[in-house]
Design a protein around this motif. Structure first.
Motif, mmCIF file in Angstrom:
data_model
loop_
_atom_site.group_PDB
_atom_site.id
_atom_site.type_symbol
_atom_site.label_atom_id
_atom_site.label_comp_id
_atom_site.label_asym_id
_atom_site.label_seq_id
_atom_site.Cartn_x
_atom_site.Cartn_y
_atom_site.Cartn_z
ATOM 1 N N ASP A 19 3.070 -1.058 -12.222
ATOM 2 C CA ASP A 19 3.429 0.317 -11.861
ATOM 3 C C ASP A 19 3.740 0.375 -10.365
ATOM 4 O O ASP A 19 2.858 0.154 -9.531
ATOM 5 C CB ASP A 19 2.268 1.255 -12.202
ATOM 6 N N PRO A 20 4.991 0.683 -10.004
ATOM 7 C CA PRO A 20 5.345 0.665 -8.582
ATOM 8 C C PRO A 20 4.564 1.689 -7.756
ATOM 9 O O PRO A 20 4.238 1.424 -6.600
ATOM 10 C CB PRO A 20 6.844 0.959 -8.567
ATOM 11 N N PHE A 21 4.250 2.833 -8.349
ATOM 12 C CA PHE A 21 3.496 3.827 -7.577
ATOM 13 C C PHE A 21 2.105 3.312 -7.223
ATOM 14 O O PHE A 21 1.622 3.513 -6.099
ATOM 15 C CB PHE A 21 3.384 5.160 -8.321
ATOM 16 N N VAL A 22 1.454 2.627 -8.154
ATOM 17 C CA VAL A 22 0.117 2.088 -7.886
ATOM 18 C C VAL A 22 0.188 1.007 -6.810
ATOM 19 O O VAL A 22 -0.637 0.970 -5.892
ATOM 20 C CB VAL A 22 -0.540 1.546 -9.177
ATOM 21 N N LEU A 26 -1.655 1.319 -3.211
ATOM 22 C CA LEU A 26 -2.566 0.292 -2.714
ATOM 23 C C LEU A 26 -2.122 -0.229 -1.352
ATOM 24 O O LEU A 26 -2.943 -0.388 -0.438
ATOM 25 C CB LEU A 26 -2.668 -0.867 -3.716
ATOM 26 N N ALA A 27 -0.849 -0.502 -1.208
ATOM 27 C CA ALA A 27 -0.336 -0.979 0.077
ATOM 28 C C ALA A 27 -0.623 0.041 1.169
ATOM 29 O O ALA A 27 -1.088 -0.312 2.261
ATOM 30 C CB ALA A 27 1.167 -1.240 -0.023
ATOM 31 N N PHE A 40 0.613 -5.960 3.515
ATOM 32 C CA PHE A 40 1.831 -6.766 3.417
ATOM 33 C C PHE A 40 1.996 -7.318 2.008
ATOM 34 O O PHE A 40 3.088 -7.287 1.443
ATOM 35 C CB PHE A 40 1.808 -7.938 4.412
ATOM 36 N N GLY A 41 0.926 -7.824 1.438
ATOM 37 C CA GLY A 41 0.994 -8.403 0.103
ATOM 38 C C GLY A 41 1.537 -7.434 -0.935
ATOM 39 O O GLY A 41 2.430 -7.773 -1.711
ATOM 40 N N TYR A 42 1.014 -6.220 -0.923
ATOM 41 C CA TYR A 42 1.467 -5.237 -1.916
ATOM 42 C C TYR A 42 2.869 -4.724 -1.609
ATOM 43 O O TYR A 42 3.679 -4.532 -2.520
ATOM 44 C CB TYR A 42 0.469 -4.080 -2.045
ATOM 45 N N VAL A 54 12.551 2.701 -2.825
ATOM 46 C CA VAL A 54 13.029 2.693 -1.441
ATOM 47 C C VAL A 54 11.994 3.113 -0.400
ATOM 48 O O VAL A 54 12.112 2.730 0.767
ATOM 49 C CB VAL A 54 14.326 3.519 -1.278
ATOM 50 N N GLY A 55 10.980 3.860 -0.768
ATOM 51 C CA GLY A 55 9.958 4.250 0.199
ATOM 52 C C GLY A 55 9.231 3.067 0.802
ATOM 53 O O GLY A 55 8.705 3.135 1.910
ATOM 54 N N THR A 56 9.226 1.976 0.082
ATOM 55 C CA THR A 56 8.544 0.763 0.530
ATOM 56 C C THR A 56 9.119 0.238 1.837
ATOM 57 O O THR A 56 8.373 -0.183 2.728
ATOM 58 C CB THR A 56 8.676 -0.338 -0.544
#
Length: 111
Positions: A19-22, A26-27, A40-42, A54-56
């Motif tokens: 799940d990208p939101f999770v 977490l990140a 960084f890992g997440y 894209v928010g990442t």
């Protein structure tokens, strides 16, 4: 309270590992706790598995800048702008462009 939030997010991750939101939550939580390695890992996992989230890119770029790696931040912002364009997300594109310009030293201020 943060430990409770982190525990809950890790439970969500166990239930929905893709799940990208999770992953994003977490990140962000680890970033808030100044655990750059886990943040960084997440964030990197998100970019690998969900390049259209894209928010990442904005937050990963800022984390690189915070850790004195402006070159990587600039690359992340550029990739994020490409992904935002593909999605037609003009708001994200604008934020990434502003971050990119700032990292490049191109942010202009009126005197």
């Amino acid at each position: 309270m943060q430990n409770t939030r982190l525990t809950k997010l890790l439970e969500f991750l166990a239930a929905e590992p893709n799940d990208p939101f999770v992953l994003y939550a977490l990140a962000t939580e680890y970033n808030t706790q100044n655990d750059a390695e886990k943040a960084f890992g997440y964030y990197l996992e998100l970019i690998e598995k969900h390049p259209d989230y894209v928010g990442t890119y904005y937050h990963l770029g800022k984390l690189y800048e915070k850790n004195q790696d402006t070159e990587k931040a600039i690359l992340v912002y550029k990739e994020g702008m490409l992904q935002a364009r593909k999605k037609g997300d003009n708001h994200a594109f604008s934020e990434l462009q502003g971050a990119y310009n700032s990292a490049m030293g191109l942010d202009y201020e009126d005197d």
